[in-house]
Design an enzyme around this catalytic site. Structure first.
Site, PDB file in Angstrom:
ATOM      1  N   LYS A   1       0.993  -1.329   0.038  1.00  0.00           N
ATOM      2  CA  LYS A   1      -0.046   0.135  -0.021  1.00  0.00           C
ATOM      3  C   LYS A   1       0.899   1.059   0.022  1.00  0.00           C
ATOM      4  CE  LYS A   1      -1.813   2.965   2.004  1.00  0.00           C
ATOM      5  NZ  LYS A   1      -1.365   4.421   1.528  1.00  0.00           N
TER       6      LYS A   1
ATOM      7  N   GLU B   1       9.167   2.104  10.697  1.00  0.00           N
ATOM      8  CA  GLU B   1      10.397   2.931  10.646  1.00  0.00           C
ATOM      9  C   GLU B   1       9.687   4.340  10.383  1.00  0.00           C
ATOM     10  OE1 GLU B   1      13.470   2.627  11.419  1.00  0.00           O
ATOM     11  OE2 GLU B   1      13.394   0.510  11.525  1.00  0.00           O
TER      12      GLU B   1
ATOM     13  N   CYS C   1      13.967  10.835   6.305  1.00  0.00           N
ATOM     14  CA  CYS C   1      13.931  10.498   7.701  1.00  0.00           C
ATOM     15  C   CYS C   1      15.270  10.697   8.484  1.00  0.00           C
ATOM     16  CB  CYS C   1      13.462   9.170   8.086  1.00  0.00           C
ATOM     17  SG  CYS C   1      14.565   7.875   7.145  1.00  0.00           S
TER      18      CYS C   1
END
Ligand code: NAD
Length: 463
Positions: free
Chosen positions: A161, A232, A266
């Site tokens: 997804k 994560e 990130c």
């Protein structure tokens, strides 16, 4: 890309009038159906054998390489990734598939003597079934691949997804992967949070990458079902600069980690901690390096800092910097870099310790410069946030580097290198609000996508 309950609309962040895709969201039921189809395909995928799985993953790598220019151009257009970085992401994507193409040949267990009596003890890792993968938009090919490839190598089937903002990239990846795999083994399920939540409710294991807020929701739901889950999530990463560092080089590394892909990683640096006498020279060198960063059209190979993913993301960066002393960048005139959602790389200072910039991930080309008295003070500042993904330390001293390694509370520590950058053959992940569950990437991923069984084999009639 913006999502309404029923429509997914993907726009070019550099030119919001350019609409890539407009489709109806399939709804939660589609997630259940996709998992059922993937579950039906799984029993044939594992016994297909190591050679078949290895060849299929290798074929994906070759197909990614063959389509490299098209894939890079799509990442530029859909998620505003600067062309040079987009090309590097596609090359890494192919390398990830090639790396995991060897995995089906790896040993899956161990052999042991029995504690007493005749026989043999074996351990053997087996796949979970259907891996439900939920991914963000910022690495539209690499993250779906570094989750899918190990899951498939281990004999799972996959339902992915993707983030709504990266739907066109995910559909292109599906076309490539499905061309090399049997039907039903790999499915892309477009959609937003509703489809993602339904996938968590149906899959046999879940791997999530995205914001901490969504990750916490996903890990709660998966844990309630008792299925393996890893997440994560966000970062608020620090760079520590010691007075003995090569300041010009450190400034160049840190500027790249603040401004590359407009700070939408990130692992981007958002706090720069200057120790003692490093402060003055670093302030000047970093401000200069940030002012020199090429900002503009992501389709230009020279661009380092392209647009933000949405107008809301751009406004969030401007808001986080407001009221602080600006050393470089700041809110430029609207439209100065083109029609997209741009922010110039920005460095601020004198942020009070409870400022939002020092507590929450902003996800833009923005960092705060902070002074520290000595290394111990710098480590305290670096650790004093709810996140723990990565820290970079810039120093010529091995002792300092080693002390940093020991005391920094982040999952990854990079000495004399930018905080950004990933070696996909090693475990990747953080501490605190940055990660939940086992690491991903490298061999760690193969463990996450399998569970160990213990077998006892006794000669007939022996006991
Ligand atoms: P996001 O959390 O908005 O979305 C991530 C994915 O989760 C999307 O596919 C989204 O549709 C889905 N989702 C959202 N709510 C959900 C729910 N309740 N249930 C199930 N699925 C749900 O994140 P984003 O804006 O796409 O990506 C940016 C974020 O990702 C940043 O916080 C960044 O730090 C993080 N990120 C982390 C890593 C890492 O490895 N640590 C890597 C890249 C990005």
């Amino acid at each position: 890309m913006t999502a309404t309950p029923s429509t997914l609309v993907s726009r070019n962040p550099a030119d919001p009038d350019d609409v890539l895709l407009r489709i109806s969201a399939p709804g939660p039921r589609a997630a259940t159906d996709a998992v059922e189809r993937a579950r039906a395909a799984q029993p044939a995928w594992l016994p297909a054998g190591a050679a078949a799985r290895s060849a299929a993953l290798g074929a994906v790598a070759a197909a990614v390489e063959a389509a490299a220019d098209e894939l890079a151009a799509l990442a530029v257009r859909e998620v505003g990734k600067p062309l040079t970085e987009a090309r590097a992401e596609v090359a890494r994507t192919a390398a990830v598939w090639r790396y995991y193409a060897q995995a089906p040949y790896e040993p899956t267990g161990t052999v042991h003597e029995t504690a007493a009596g005749p026989g043999l003890l074996l351990t053997r890792r087996r796949p979970h079934g259907v891996a439900g993968l939920i991914t963000p938009w910022n690495f539209p090919f690499a993250i779906p691949s570094w989750k899918s490839a190990p899951a498939l190598a281990a004999g799972n089937t996959v339902v992915l997804k993707p983030a709504p903002e990266a739907t066109a990239c995910a559909q292109k990846l599906a076309e490539i992967v499905q061309g090399a795999l049997p039907e039903g083994v790999f499915t892309v399920l477009p959609g937003g949070a509703a489809e993602g939540a339904a996938l968590v409710d149906a899959a046999d294991a879940v791997s999530f990458t995205g914001s901490t807020a969504a990750g916490r929701t996903v890990t709660r739901a998966a844990s309630a079902r008792g299925i393996p889950v890893q997440a994560e999530m966000g970062g608020l990463n620090a760079a520590i600069v010691l007075p003995d560092a090569d300041i010009a080089r450190a400034a160049a590394h840190i500027a790249a980690a603040i401004a590359g892909y407009a700070g939408q990683k990130c692992t981007a640096t958002s706090r720069v901690i200057a120790v003692g006498a490093a402060l003055g020279p670093l302030r000047e060198a970093l401000a200069e390096a940030l002012r020199a960063v090429p900002v503009g059209d992501p389709a230009d190979a020279a661009t380092v800092c392209g647009p933000l993913i949405s107008a809301a993301a751009r406004d969030r960066v401007a808001e986080a910097a407001s009221g602080l002393r600006v050393l470089a960048g700041g809110a430029g005139p609207e439209g100065s870099h083109g029609p997209g959602w741009y922010v110039s790389p920005t460095l601020v200072e004198q942020a009070p310790h409870d400022h939002r910039l020092l507590r929450e991930e902003v996800f833009g080309p923005l960092a705060a410069l902070l002074p520290a008295d000595d290394l111990a003070h710098a480590v305290r500042i670096a650790n004093a946030v709810p996140y723990g993904l990565v820290t970079s330390v810039h120093t010529a001293g091995l002792d300092t580097a080693l002390a940093g390694l020991d005391r920094l509370d982040t999952g990854m520590i990079r000495i004399n290198a930018p905080s950004t950058g990933v070696d996909f053959h090693l475990p990747f992940g953080g501490t605190k609000a940055s990660s939940h569950g086992p690491r991903e990437q490298g061999r760690a991923a193969l463990e996450f996508y399998t569970a160990s069984r213990t077998y006892t084999l006794c000669p007939a009639g022996a006991i």
